[in-house]
Design an enzyme around this catalytic site. Structure first.
Site, mmCIF file in Angstrom:
data_model
loop_
_atom_site.group_PDB
_atom_site.id
_atom_site.type_symbol
_atom_site.label_atom_id
_atom_site.label_comp_id
_atom_site.label_asym_id
_atom_site.label_seq_id
_atom_site.Cartn_x
_atom_site.Cartn_y
_atom_site.Cartn_z
ATOM 1 N N PHE A 1 0.824 -1.203 0.000
ATOM 2 C CA PHE A 1 0.000 0.000 0.000
ATOM 3 C C PHE A 1 0.863 1.260 0.000
ATOM 4 C CE2 PHE A 1 -3.173 3.050 1.602
ATOM 5 C CZ PHE A 1 -4.150 2.816 0.659
ATOM 6 N N LYS B 1 -12.821 -4.211 9.849
ATOM 7 C CA LYS B 1 -13.261 -5.049 8.722
ATOM 8 C C LYS B 1 -12.272 -6.164 8.411
ATOM 9 C CE LYS B 1 -10.171 -3.091 5.952
ATOM 10 N NZ LYS B 1 -9.145 -3.739 5.103
#
EC number: 1.1.1.94
Length: 341
Positions: free
Chosen positions: A15, A191
């Site tokens: 990322f 999540k």
């Protein structure tokens, strides 16, 4: 931040590399810090991060650097893409260099010992810094491959949000703003746990009805917990909530989904993490979330069930039977939004 100043990205993972490349595409000089000199040299020579984003061409404006002091001294806008376990040790020696600078966390994790989110740790380490977070349905490879993507920058500092929007917003990457930093960051961290469950369900060929049930009940659990901690429930209807949950629970590109899929194939947790070869924050988050949910008395049956499978010796069939036999309650909890913006 002046146009001449380089933007810093701390971390050499997938990322961090995708964001560094995106910044470069938008015309910024980027200094990407990483620990490993061999990794830095590979990027410098081959213009590719072979371990984390193989096949993606890294732009020449991205300079891989191993001298953290030099990177921090040169930049006012700093994106922090370090693993949650390393953030304190890497940044604590550099407080003086970070005072007054914009620190934007890209890491979706929770510190085990304190249940603090990454931006809260940044605040603790550098009280004089300007803090924000970036979170949303953002798979690194898809960003790098220019798939149409949207994200959320969240901070109480409106000027910081505008700086980040200006730096990252582009032809294929849209940046929205929020002042609910806690809710946006919590959604990104929570999540990951449910992505492990979703990966297991797919590996076991449980069907589309089951996957839909898992995602929607996961959203209910996430929101219930987040509101108990002071987050705005409406945040979880946006990109950083349901948006991030859907992509992470649906895509084989998600690291936490991959761990769950491997578990569903019969691998042990250690084997699944080894196969991944990267950090899967959801495993660590699960441990601390289970404890915290019990402490604040928030009902989170999916979290408890996954914890029982991974750490308490329960089988998946035992947990599924217990979940399906539990008394069904209301589908959607009523949450008053009075007092939230």
């Amino acid at each position: 931040m002046t146009t001449q100043q380089p933007v810093a990205v701390l971390g050499g993972g997938s990322f961090g590399t995708a964001i560094a490349n995106l910044l470069a595409e938008n015309g910024h000089q980027v200094r990407q810090w990483m620990r490993d000199p061999e990794q830095a040299e590979a990027i410098r020579v081959n213009r590719e991060n072979p371990r984390y984003l193989k096949g993606i061409r890294i732009r020449p404006e991205v300079e891989p650097v191993t001298d953290l002091t030099a990177v921090l001294d040169a930049s006012e806008l700093i994106f922090v893409a370090l693993p949650s376990s390393a953030l304190r040790s890497v940044l604590s020696p550099h407080v003086a260099r970070l005072n007054g600078k914009m620190l934007v966390s890209l890491t979706k994790g929770i510190e085990a010992q304190s249940f603090k989110l990454m931006s809260q740790i940044l605040e603790e380490i550098v009280p004089q810094a300007r803090i924000g977070v970036l979170s949303g349905p953002n798979l690194a490879r898809e960003i790098a491959e220019h798939a149409l993507t949207a994200t959320v920058v969240a901070s109480e500092d409106e000027a910081l949000c505008q700086e980040v929007q200006a730096a990252l917003h582009g032809r294929t990457f849209r940046v929205y703003a929020s002042n609910d930093r806690f809710g946006v960051e919590l959604g990104g961290a929570l999540k990951n746990v449910y992505a492990i469950i979703a990966g297991m369900a797919v590996a076991l060929d449980m069907g589309e009805n089951t996957k839909s049930m898992l995602i929607t009940r996961a959203l209910a659990e996430m929101t219930r917990f987040a509101v108990s901690q002071g987050a705005n429930p409406m945040t979880f209807l946006g990109l950083a909530g349901v948006g991030d949950l859907i992509v992470t629970c649906s895509s084989p590109k998600s690291r936490n989904y991959q761990v769950g899929f491997a578990l569903g194939q019969g691998l042990t947790l250690d084997e699944a993490v080894t196969r991944l070869g990267e950090v899967a924050e959801g495993v660590n988050t699960l441990k601390v979330l289970k404890v915290k949910a019990q402490e604040v008395q928030v009902y989170m049956p999916l979290v408890a069930g996954l914890h029982a499978i991974l750490f308490e010796g329960r089988t998946l069939s035992q947990v599924i039977e217990a979940l399906m036999r539990a008394e069904p309650k209301t589908d959607v909890d009523f949450i008053s939004i009075t007092g939230f913006n």
